[in-house]
Design an enzyme around this catalytic site. Structure first.
Site, PDB file in Angstrom:
ATOM      1  N   PRO A   1       0.486  -0.936   0.159  1.00  0.00           N
ATOM      2  CA  PRO A   1      -0.594   0.029   0.222  1.00  0.00           C
ATOM      3  C   PRO A   1       1.181   1.497  -0.301  1.00  0.00           C
ATOM      4  CG  PRO A   1      -0.395  -1.555   2.153  1.00  0.00           C
ATOM      5  CD  PRO A   1       0.789  -2.358   1.104  1.00  0.00           C
ATOM      6  N   GLY A   2       0.211   2.409  -0.735  1.00  0.00           N
ATOM      7  CA  GLY A   2       1.182   3.824  -0.726  1.00  0.00           C
ATOM      8  C   GLY A   2       1.957   3.576  -1.530  1.00  0.00           C
TER       9      GLY A   2
ATOM     10  N   THR B   1      -2.741   4.001  -7.275  1.00  0.00           N
ATOM     11  CA  THR B   1      -3.801   4.766  -7.623  1.00  0.00           C
ATOM     12  C   THR B   1      -2.632   5.888  -8.699  1.00  0.00           C
ATOM     13  OG1 THR B   1      -4.473   4.525  -5.809  1.00  0.00           O
ATOM     14  CG2 THR B   1      -5.374   6.191  -6.817  1.00  0.00           C
TER      15      THR B   1
ATOM     16  N   HIS C   1      14.418  -1.901  28.884  1.00  0.00           N
ATOM     17  CA  HIS C   1      13.845  -3.100  28.070  1.00  0.00           C
ATOM     18  C   HIS C   1      14.405  -2.201  26.838  1.00  0.00           C
ATOM     19  CE1 HIS C   1      10.486  -5.392  25.698  1.00  0.00           C
ATOM     20  NE2 HIS C   1      10.689  -4.150  24.797  1.00  0.00           N
ATOM     21  N   GLU C   2      14.374  -0.977  26.411  1.00  0.00           N
ATOM     22  CA  GLU C   2      14.484  -0.135  25.429  1.00  0.00           C
ATOM     23  C   GLU C   2      16.407  -0.538  25.090  1.00  0.00           C
ATOM     24  OE1 GLU C   2      12.681   0.058  23.544  1.00  0.00           O
ATOM     25  OE2 GLU C   2      10.742   0.101  24.648  1.00  0.00           O
TER      26      GLU C   2
ATOM     27  N   HIS D   1      17.026  -3.816  23.807  1.00  0.00           N
ATOM     28  CA  HIS D   1      17.199  -3.830  22.328  1.00  0.00           C
ATOM     29  C   HIS D   1      17.779  -2.918  21.263  1.00  0.00           C
ATOM     30  CE1 HIS D   1      13.034  -5.604  22.023  1.00  0.00           C
ATOM     31  NE2 HIS D   1      12.069  -5.062  22.532  1.00  0.00           N
TER      32      HIS D   1
HETATM   33  P1  ADP Z   1      -1.570   3.029  -3.580  1.00  0.00           P
HETATM   34  O1  ADP Z   1      -2.184   2.756  -4.471  1.00  0.00           O
HETATM   35  O2  ADP Z   1      -0.262   2.425  -3.645  1.00  0.00           O
HETATM   36  O3  ADP Z   1      -2.119   2.648  -2.462  1.00  0.00           O
HETATM   37  P2  ADP Z   1      -0.970   6.087  -4.162  1.00  0.00           P
HETATM   38  O4  ADP Z   1      -0.922   6.359  -5.315  1.00  0.00           O
HETATM   39  O5  ADP Z   1      -2.658   5.683  -3.617  1.00  0.00           O
HETATM   40  O6  ADP Z   1      -0.553   4.794  -3.418  1.00  0.00           O
HETATM   41  O7  ADP Z   1      -0.311   7.086  -3.129  1.00  0.00           O
HETATM   42  C1  ADP Z   1      -0.975   7.848  -1.583  1.00  0.00           C
HETATM   43  C2  ADP Z   1      -0.299   8.927  -2.030  1.00  0.00           C
HETATM   44  O8  ADP Z   1       1.212   9.089  -1.431  1.00  0.00           O
HETATM   45  C3  ADP Z   1       0.039   9.674  -3.176  1.00  0.00           C
HETATM   46  O9  ADP Z   1      -1.120  10.644  -4.187  1.00  0.00           O
HETATM   47  C4  ADP Z   1       1.228  10.485  -3.077  1.00  0.00           C
HETATM   48  O10 ADP Z   1       1.221  12.175  -2.242  1.00  0.00           O
HETATM   49  C5  ADP Z   1       2.152   9.424  -2.845  1.00  0.00           C
HETATM   50  N1  ADP Z   1       3.130   8.558  -3.473  1.00  0.00           N
HETATM   51  C6  ADP Z   1       3.389   8.117  -3.270  1.00  0.00           C
HETATM   52  N2  ADP Z   1       3.985   7.023  -4.326  1.00  0.00           N
HETATM   53  C7  ADP Z   1       4.729   7.709  -4.891  1.00  0.00           C
HETATM   54  C8  ADP Z   1       5.398   8.193  -5.572  1.00  0.00           C
HETATM   55  N3  ADP Z   1       5.991   6.943  -6.196  1.00  0.00           N
HETATM   56  N4  ADP Z   1       5.787   9.291  -6.528  1.00  0.00           N
HETATM   57  C9  ADP Z   1       5.134  10.346  -5.586  1.00  0.00           C
HETATM   58  N5  ADP Z   1       4.061  10.147  -4.510  1.00  0.00           N
HETATM   59  C10 ADP Z   1       4.048   9.482  -4.104  1.00  0.00           C
HETATM   60 ZN    ZN Z   2      10.669  -4.483  23.140  1.00  0.00          ZN
END
Ligand code: ADP
Ligand code: ZN
Length: 585
Positions: free
Chosen positions: A195-196, A200, A417-418, A421
């Site tokens: 994700p992210g 999209t 603890h920390e 680690h």
């Molecule tokens: P996904 O669909 O893979 O979950 P998104 O395309 O929704 O991820 O990404 C969310 C936001 O993160 C985008 O609107 C942008 O602001 C940022 N982002 C993610 N990947 C990139 C990238 N390769 N370059 C620039 N911005 C990015």
């Molecule tokens: Zn721990």
């Protein structure tokens, strides 16, 4: 239901009035040619009197008309005095949902009368299905494609994906070129990855580059929101796209629709999903391929997708969109700092080095949080300090406001603890960096944290995994060493979860254990074979051994353990340099 002749006539009449009225009602919005203009030039146009009307709402973008009736979009400035400003400049302001009164009234009457009639008839016959359908069709039509024009310039990193998508853009622009050579055109493109990472964004960029409309939908919506209407919504979507001609249809979270149909048990519960999926496949096979319509989809989990989706003629082009490497992270950070006032001390390259495993979305979030911090404090520039603070907030959550309620006893336990680690991380391998250790509790429920930065590499070796297991066990081992077996705490539960997971996959998935050998347990468990090697026992045996070794490391270095914990109690958090200097002396 039984329908007599009269009734049939009536229904036909109602439906045709309804259709006509929808056409009239929506006529004004049918020419979907919008020019996106910047807010700045918009203000310029207002001053010059070129703007005739604008629709106000609280969405992120607003639509308006120039004096020559051409339409435009701007980002919504969300200014409080915006309406007054417009009115003072003779711009007609239409509030959300309002149209000009006359056409609104006519539209409404034309629209409501048949619906009322229809509802009455349908109700009489015990079905509200049509009503639902209508509501849904309306929604489709009002859902405008005002997605801001995104191009490949807005996507950093992901070079391979972009390269491969550029071809697609070319195809949408000029399908004939490919058809002439008898090339088989991709019907569907599947973007997969965590994700992210910009899936999209990439899909939007394809539409933006090809200058065609973008129709986004989400797989989970089909299952949750449009219960019972998934299939018809798919058909609508494609119909709409075809009417427009060239376009990009984007289905996010396609796994929600197209989960693997596992033999027998997966059935029944996902009948709705199946029907929607079948509708999608049918629509996709219905393409002749020269329309310039591309179906794109995204998923985080390609392994769970139904094979039917991946067959030729469906989503036959699969593109991986992975987490960014150091260079890509640097590029993404640069991109999202474009319009931000960075101070000279900000070293984005260093930030890129320290944000391993961050997705593009997380990086964007990092720069945004930093900007918010700077704004909140009214600092002139965004400094490294803001970015540091934002970084830890993103990783471990906001610092808890009220720290006074924590007893000294608890603080001491957290400190050891920390420190455990951190010390294990430093002693067990010389490539690990520990960038920060803290006993400040966070709102995410953590008592403290030790931030370990592993080297940025594609593969993990057996040694790396063992190192990580030991680091995870370091917290509990320190507690036991200092406070005794009877006084270990619940604070280690997520560490143990991680350690167990890593051990299990080391044995069962990566073939890294001498006793179990190369057998993949993922396969064995799926094949219902009865196995007599107990994975559980072997995991426990290995974990116990690693725990013992971790304990030995701490025993040998107890002097440093106490020093780090002491410093933490004094200062609450220490950075990389300080930690390294404690261990060096
Ligand atoms: P996904 O669909 O893979 O979950 P998104 O395309 O929704 O991820 O990404 C969310 C936001 O993160 C985008 O609107 C942008 O602001 C940022 N982002 C993610 N990947 C990139 C990238 N390769 N370059 C620039 N911005 C990015
Ligand atoms: Zn721990």
């Amino acid at each position: 239901m039984k329908i007599n002749k009269k009734m049939k006539l009536l229904i036909t009449l109602v439906i045709s009035t309804l259709l006509i009225s929808i056409v009239i009602y929506y006529y004004g919005d049918n020419d979907n040619v919008y020019n996106e203009i910047s807010y700045k030039s918009f203000l310029n146009y207002v001053e010059k009197g070129y703007i005739s009307e604008i629709k106000l709402n609280d969405k992120s973008q607003l639509i308006g008309k120039f004096s020559d009736e051409k339409k435009f979009i701007i980002d919504n400035p969300r200014r409080e005095d915006f309406k007054e400003y417009l009115l003072l400049h003779d711009v007609k302001v239409i509030e959300d949902g309002e149209r000009d009164v006359l056409s609104q009234a006519i539209g409404l009457i034309l629209f409501l009368v048949p619906i009322g009639l229809l509802a009455y008839i349908m109700n009489k016959n015990g079905s509200k299905q049509i009503e639902k359908e209508m509501a849904y069709m309306l929604e489709m039509d009002t859902e405008n494609n005002l997605s801001d024009i995104i191009t490949f310039n807005d996507v950093a990193g992901n070079e391979e994906a972009k390269e491969s998508l550029k071809e697609l853009v070319d195809f949408i622009r000029d399908p004939e070129k490919y058809i002439k050579y008898g090339a088989r055109l991709p019907k569907g493109v599947l973007l997969y990855g965590p994700p992210g990472t910009g899936k999209t964004l990439l899909a939007k960029a394809v539409a933006g580059e090809a200058k065609v409309p973008f129709y986004p939908v989400s797989g989970s919506d089909f299952v949750q929101v449009y219960a019972g209407l998934g299939a018809s919504r798919i058909r609508e979507l494609f119909k709409k796209a075809k009417e427009h001609g060239k376009s990009v249809i984007f289905i996010d979270e396609i796994d929600a629709l197209g989960k693997k149909r596992t033999g027998g048990n997966g059935h029944g519960s996902s009948e709705e999903g199946d029907r929607t999926l079948n509708a999608l496949l049918t629509e996709m096979s219905g393409f002749k391929g020269n329309e310039g319509i591309i179906v794109m989809a995204a998923t985080n989990r390609i392994d769970t997708l139904d094979d039917a989706l991946l067959r030729p003629g469906r989503f036959d082009r699969q593109i991986e969109v992975g987490l960014p490497d150091v260079k890509a992270r640097h590029d993404i950070l640069k991109l999202h700092s474009r319009n931000k006032p960075l101070s000279k001390d900000v070293d984005l390259k260093k930030v890129a080095l320290e944000t391993i495993y961050f997705s593009g979305a997380k990086l964007e979030n990092l720069m945004n949080e930093s900007a918010m911090l700077a704004a909140k404090r009214r600092d002139k520039f965004i400094t490294m300090e803001h970015i540091d603070k934002a970084y830890y907030t993103i990783l471990v959550g906001e610092e808890k406001r009220d720290k006074s309620s924590i007893s000294f006893e608890d603080k001491k336990i957290t400190a050891f603890h920390e420190a455990g680690h951190a010390l294990v991380a430093k002693k067990v391998s010389n490539v690990n960096r520990v960038t920060k250790v803290s006993i400040i509790p966070s709102t995410k429920g953590m008592g403290g944290f030790s931030l370990n930065l592993p080297p940025d590499r594609m593969y993990q070796t057996k040694k790396d995994i063992i190192t990580n297991i030991k680091i995870a066990l370091g917290g509990r081992a320190a507690e036991e060493l200092i406070f005794g077996k009877e006084n270990i705490t619940t604070g280690a539960s997520s560490d143990l979860q991680k350690a167990t997971e890593m051990t299990l996959s080391m044995i069962g998935s990566y073939g890294m254990d001498n006793k179990v050998g190369l057998v993949s347990y993922d396969v064995i468990l799926n094949s219902n074979l009865n196995t007599d090697i107990s994975l559980m026992e072997r995991t426990k045996e290995l974990l116990d051994n690693l725990y013992r070794e971790t304990m030995e490391i701490l025993e040998e270095n107890i002097y440093y353990l106490e020093k780090i914990a002491g410093r933490l109690l004094e200062k609450e958090s220490i950075g990389e340099d300080e930690l390294d200097s404690i261990i060096a002396c």
